[in-house]
Design an enzyme around this catalytic site. Structure first.
Site, PDB file in Angstrom:
ATOM      1  N   HIS A  13      31.232 -48.715 -22.474  1.00  0.00           N
ATOM      2  CA  HIS A  13      32.060 -48.236 -23.562  1.00  0.00           C
ATOM      3  C   HIS A  13      32.286 -49.485 -24.485  1.00  0.00           C
ATOM      4  O   HIS A  13      32.293 -49.458 -25.896  1.00  0.00           O
ATOM      5  CB  HIS A  13      33.316 -47.546 -23.221  1.00  0.00           C
ATOM      6  CG  HIS A  13      34.298 -47.101 -24.182  1.00  0.00           C
ATOM      7  ND1 HIS A  13      34.115 -45.625 -24.808  1.00  0.00           N
ATOM      8  CD2 HIS A  13      35.077 -47.969 -24.975  1.00  0.00           C
ATOM      9  CE1 HIS A  13      35.126 -45.606 -25.610  1.00  0.00           C
ATOM     10  NE2 HIS A  13      35.495 -46.821 -25.826  1.00  0.00           N
ATOM     11  N   GLU A  14      33.200 -50.401 -23.918  1.00  0.00           N
ATOM     12  CA  GLU A  14      33.428 -51.677 -24.730  1.00  0.00           C
ATOM     13  C   GLU A  14      32.349 -52.266 -25.401  1.00  0.00           C
ATOM     14  O   GLU A  14      32.499 -52.929 -26.300  1.00  0.00           O
ATOM     15  CB  GLU A  14      34.058 -52.473 -23.869  1.00  0.00           C
ATOM     16  CG  GLU A  14      35.603 -51.934 -23.170  1.00  0.00           C
ATOM     17  CD  GLU A  14      36.525 -50.950 -24.089  1.00  0.00           C
ATOM     18  OE1 GLU A  14      36.568 -51.546 -25.275  1.00  0.00           O
ATOM     19  OE2 GLU A  14      36.960 -50.117 -23.428  1.00  0.00           O
ATOM     20  N   HIS A  54      31.111 -50.638 -28.478  1.00  0.00           N
ATOM     21  CA  HIS A  54      31.929 -50.741 -29.350  1.00  0.00           C
ATOM     22  C   HIS A  54      31.469 -51.976 -30.513  1.00  0.00           C
ATOM     23  O   HIS A  54      32.010 -52.213 -31.591  1.00  0.00           O
ATOM     24  CB  HIS A  54      33.159 -51.108 -29.100  1.00  0.00           C
ATOM     25  CG  HIS A  54      34.136 -49.971 -28.618  1.00  0.00           C
ATOM     26  ND1 HIS A  54      34.320 -48.943 -29.738  1.00  0.00           N
ATOM     27  CD2 HIS A  54      35.109 -49.709 -28.007  1.00  0.00           C
ATOM     28  CE1 HIS A  54      35.253 -48.140 -29.441  1.00  0.00           C
ATOM     29  NE2 HIS A  54      35.947 -48.715 -28.238  1.00  0.00           N
ATOM     30  N   GLU A  56      37.719 -53.927 -26.750  1.00  0.00           N
ATOM     31  CA  GLU A  56      36.540 -54.459 -27.432  1.00  0.00           C
ATOM     32  C   GLU A  56      36.554 -55.672 -28.209  1.00  0.00           C
ATOM     33  O   GLU A  56      35.580 -55.898 -29.113  1.00  0.00           O
ATOM     34  CB  GLU A  56      35.903 -53.189 -28.003  1.00  0.00           C
ATOM     35  CG  GLU A  56      36.495 -52.911 -29.371  1.00  0.00           C
ATOM     36  CD  GLU A  56      37.444 -51.579 -29.331  1.00  0.00           C
ATOM     37  OE1 GLU A  56      38.129 -51.481 -28.281  1.00  0.00           O
ATOM     38  OE2 GLU A  56      37.801 -50.971 -30.431  1.00  0.00           O
ATOM     39  N   GLU A  66      36.003 -44.172 -31.669  1.00  0.00           N
ATOM     40  CA  GLU A  66      36.334 -43.935 -30.271  1.00  0.00           C
ATOM     41  C   GLU A  66      35.397 -42.512 -29.838  1.00  0.00           C
ATOM     42  O   GLU A  66      34.923 -42.547 -28.675  1.00  0.00           O
ATOM     43  CB  GLU A  66      37.942 -43.530 -29.987  1.00  0.00           C
ATOM     44  CG  GLU A  66      38.515 -44.759 -30.268  1.00  0.00           C
ATOM     45  CD  GLU A  66      38.212 -46.094 -29.239  1.00  0.00           C
ATOM     46  OE1 GLU A  66      37.392 -45.940 -28.374  1.00  0.00           O
ATOM     47  OE2 GLU A  66      38.757 -47.310 -29.471  1.00  0.00           O
ATOM     48  N   ALA A 103      40.671 -51.063 -21.322  1.00  0.00           N
ATOM     49  CA  ALA A 103      39.983 -52.333 -21.699  1.00  0.00           C
ATOM     50  C   ALA A 103      39.978 -52.277 -23.159  1.00  0.00           C
ATOM     51  O   ALA A 103      40.118 -51.188 -23.989  1.00  0.00           O
ATOM     52  CB  ALA A 103      38.491 -52.305 -21.322  1.00  0.00           C
TER      53      ALA A 103
END
Ligand code: PHE
Ligand code: ZN
Length: 880
Positions: A298-299, A302, A265, A321, A263
């Site tokens: 996670h995204e 970000h 961000e 990351e 994916a």
């Protein structure tokens, strides 16, 4: 062979010559192409420099301050456009390019998938769209206008807020988006097409209303529900734990099935591989649900760690990351099953990142050089990077770590910075010196620690001696000692925790973090009244290998009693390793295989203890082959598979009754579950199901009629994908025709579901049946398979490349087969191809015959005239 090799070095970094005050993009989508007009307000930092822009798209026109440039005023070479002379002060540059998204199979830049258009720009995709300073330290405010056919492109999205829209002649319409946050080009995104939307909302703690929108193909809309809920959890968690709020009024997620990675961000407009958005009980396993929650988190995370504060250059990739992986790991752990999640992450790190660090691609968390940046989205940058961030957390504690985060945002919000800036924020916020810690960013290779302990009954002390060694890697021979946090506790011979005092401290404690920062060091524990067994590297407090001369009895004691769930699991891992090693020896000397009765006994007791089912399941994980051969050269892969399989077999036989008992228990649990609908995802049920599926895998090794039970009860038990897939995975290696029957039925039942078909291909590619290569070749012709879809390639060919007995077949057929397909895929999608090439990373460490066979294939790839620089970098490094 590689004459045109361009290597980029961290040491050569230079600040940009120009800033971009604003960028205004207009995309006009036509039938066969898309026109992009890019109008930039450019501000020179210094006078007299030529203006050099990155780009490779078809160039139609350049207009500088309203005047069209003629060809002698600029030059184009090596994906760069140089405008020889530009004004000394702010000027307007307008560049028009033409793109052919339907022909773009690289899935970078602007591409077509289905009938829709999507972008992917990280790290260097934007230069395929227009000419720009395509580097993360040039940040600008983007305004994006999209013009397209109303019926073909009813939905047209870009970053930020929709500020205007309107109708045009000929059934066309336009929209205008503006992102108020300055960002680098890699975070730019555009999506256009026929998409359904699933909506939700979130109110931030300061009262901002955020519209949440998930865009999918119309038939997939309902399957985005779990992802939407995950997003709300992630937004809440980032406020609660990191004090970070969302900053726009809209957050969009778009799912696309053709995607090179997991994916992306992009600011306010995340673009996701469908695999990490779409789920229903009939199509997704519990593991899929967990992965969705993690990647959505996670995204989303970000937005602060990556977007609000971004990277100065791509060498700093781990700045965003490693930190964001750490954050998503903590999010998942706070949601449920902290201990099991930690073990899962460590297992991935050890079987994959350690291998990377011991191979031809070894590089530090902050690489010092690269040829193709796409090759550096690695386990080292992501997973080891997250361990590096976790070590700050271990050394500074949650409070100290959060102080560091606050200072980091205070100093750097809106900037493009380096890993050193992050380290400085952590150090300054806590008033500590973290200079030596910098070595974690510059030295590759997995540190190894040799430890031993001495008990002194007279002085009532326990001394722990530690020695560290950082192995040489292709980029660096001699290394400095690193700062290694070693979390430790002591157990007495009955397994009770023993309190101790460290020199210079007043109070007794049962656990401490040793700061091990010299080549050799001794730590003394005082007030230790009896003999102890140390519990070392608790929670896996550093990404290292640690060796301590435990007796088997010590390990069994830790397995039975350690209060730290990682260390307990680790004790079992060490026992498995020892049992495996004795099998390997027995096979080599043609001796009968040992029975491992004591280990079986210890595991039985552990299974019967009062612990969480998901934890029981991970206790039954035997180290992977990659972990077992981590310090071996001249590897014969077949022998590792045999000795490991024999270990599983003998343990499964002697533990048969216990395994059956717990399998039946798990079935019962699920039948009786009152709190949750049994087919739905819930962490508690997921734990029970993971135990059940693990026990099925062990069960088929020892219980002959289990296959028949599975076949007979299949449809009745296949009430959700976790069970359905769990049963298929358990029988996937069996040579019986019933396996093929069940698998074929599975393929037919789910023929219309793209993501379930990925599972079908994984089962084929990973089977140890003797006819696997033929089955894989046949599957390549399956109507649901496509070489152009990265998920399909990873499922079938990726899983084959990790299928040890078949990929490493003694006749070289596995190597040859994979090389054929690498060459085919490399012609249109270098990123996917160069990932597959890394299956050959083991080259240098193989036994001579396989090494020769591999060399033939690697040379064949290397000789290919049109080979991408992505694949070439990897092959060259493997063959060095
Ligand atoms: N930045 C993405 C992430 O969240 C990964 C990615 C890299 C996606 C490159 C696409 C291309 O990890
Ligand atoms: Zn990321």
């Amino acid at each position: 062979m590689s004459e045109n090799k361009v290597v980029h070095y961290l040491k050569d970094y230079q600040a940009p010559d120009f800033a971009v005050a604003e960028i205004d993009l207009t995309y006009t989508i036509e039938e066969a192409y898309t026109l992009v007009r890019n109008r930039m307000m450019i501000v020179p930092h210094e006078v007299g420099r030529p203006c050099v822009l990155d780009g490779s798209a078809e160039l139609l026109q350049i207009v500088l301050n309203g005047k069209c440039l003629s060809p002698h005023e600029y030059a184009i070479a090596d994906e760069k456009l140089t405008i020889h002379t530009v004004p000394d002060t702010q000027f307007e540059l307008e560049i028009t390019t033409r793109l052919y998204p339907a022909q773009n199979k690289t899935l970078m830049g602007l591409y077509e998938s289905g009938d829709n258009l999507y972008t992917q720009n990280e790290p260097e995709g934007f230069r395929k769209i227009t000419y720009y300073f395509d580097r993360p330290d040039v940040m600008s405010q983007f305004t994006t206008t999209i013009i397209g056919d109303k019926r073909r492109y009813p939905v047209m999205l870009s970053n930020g807020n929709l500020i205007d829209s309107g109708e045009l002649d000929n059934d066309r319409h336009w929209v205008c988006w503006r992102d108020p946050f300055a960002k680098p080009s890699y975070l730019f995104a555009l999506v256009a097409g026929q998409l359904a939307v699933l909506e939700g909302n979130f109110t931030t703690r300061s009262g901002k209303e955020v519209a949440l929108k998930f865009y999918t193909r119309p038939e997939d809309r309902e399957k985005a529900g779990f992802a939407l809920e995950s997003l709300k959890h992630a937004m809440q968690w980032d406020e609660d734990r990191f004090n970070l709020e969302y900053d726009l009024n809209i957050f969009m997620v778009v799912a696309v099935s053709d995607f090179n990675m997991g994916a992306m961000e992009n600011k306010g407009l995340n673009i996701f591989n469908t695999k990490y958005v779409l789920a229903s009980n009939d199509t997704a396993t519990d593991a899929d649900f967990e992965a969705i929650e993690g990647v959505i988190g996670h995204e989303y995370f970000h937005n602060w760690t990556g977007n609000r504060v971004t990277c100065r250059d791509w060498f700093q990739l781990s700045l965003k990351e490693g930190l964001t992986v750490f954050r998503d790991q903590e999010f998942s752990a706070d949601r449920a099953s902290r201990a099991v999640r930690r073990i899962h992450n460590v297992r991935v790190l050890r079987s994959m990142q350690f291998a990377e660090d011991a191979g031809p691609m070894a590089h530090p968390v902050r690489p010092a050089s690269y040829e193709e940046m796409n090759n550096f989205y690695t386990l080292t940058v992501y997973e080891k990077g997250a361990e590096v961030v976790r070590m700050y957390h271990t050394l500074l504690g949650e409070e100290g770590f959060q102080k560091g985060m606050q200072l980091y945002f205070q100093r750097h919000d809106g900037q493009a910075v380096t890993c050193d800036d992050f380290r400085a924020a952590m150090a300054d916020a806590n008033g500590v010196n973290l200079d030596q810690f910098a070595l974690w960013y510059s030295q590759a290779g997995t540190p190894q620690i040799k430890a031993h302990g001495d008990y002194d009954a007279h002085n009532q002390t326990f001394s722990l001696h530690l020695r560290q060694f950082i192995p040489p890697t292709p980029d660096m021979a001699d290394k400095q000692p690193m700062v290694i946090p070693v979390k430790i506790g002591l157990l007495d011979k009955n397994g009770a925790s023993v309190a101790f005092k460290m020199a210079g401290t007043a109070d007794k404690t049962e656990e401490t973090v040793l700061v091990f920062n010299q080549t050799e060091q001794t730590f003394v524990f005082h007030d230790v009244a009896k003999e102890v067994v140390p519990s070392l590297l608790r929670g896996f407090s550093a990404p290292v290998r640690l060796d301590y001369p435990y007796s088997d009895a010590d390990l069994m004691l830790l397995l039975a009693h350690d209060s730290d769930s990682f260390a307990r699991w680790e004790a079992a891992q060490t026992l498995y390793r020892r049992a495996f090693a004795s099998n390997l020896d027995a096979l080599a000397s043609v001796q009968p295989l040992p029975q491992h009765a004591e280990l079986a006994q210890a595991l039985t007791s552990a299974l019967n203890a009062d612990i969480d089912p998901a934890y029981k399941a991970v206790l039954l994980q035997v180290p992977t082959e990659a972990e077992l051969w981590e310090d071996v050269s001249s590897i014969n892969p077949e022998q590792y598979v045999c000795a490991r399989q024999a270990l599983l077999q003998s343990l499964a036989s002697s533990m048969q009754d216990t395994l059956t008992h717990w399998r039946e228990w798990a079935d019962e649990q699920e039948r009786n579950s009152r709190h949750h609908a049994p087919q739905e995802y819930h962490p508690d049920l997921a734990g029970v199901r993971s135990l059940r599926n693990t026990l099925l895998q062990w069960g088929v090794l020892a219980t002959a009629d289990l296959l028949h039970n599975i076949v007979n009860e299949f449809s009745q038990r296949a009430t959700n994908m976790t069970h359905e897939y769990g049963m298929l995975a358990a029988i996937n290696h069996l040579s019986d025709d019933k396996r093929n029957d069940l698998l074929n039925q599975f393929g037919q039942r789910h023929a219309q579901d793209d993501l379930v078909m990925d599972k079908y291909f994984i089962l084929i590619g990973s089977s140890q049946r003797p006819d696997t290569l033929q089955q894989v070749e046949k599957a390549l012709q399956h109507p649901a398979f496509s070489l152009e879809n990265p998920n399909k390639v990873r499922s079938l060919l990726g899983s084959f490349s990790r299928n040890i007995p078949h990929f490493h077949a003694a006749d070289g057929s596995g190597y040859r087969f994979l090389a054929d397909y690498i060459l085919r895929i490399d012609e249109f999608n270098p990123q996917v191809a160069s990932r597959l090439v890394q299956a050959f990373n083991l080259y240098d460490r193989l036994e001579p015959q396989r090494k020769t066979l591999m060399a033939e294939q690697l040379q064949r790839i290397q000789k290919d005239e049109g080979l991408s620089k992505d694949s070439r970098e990897i092959v060259d490094k493997i063959l060095h």
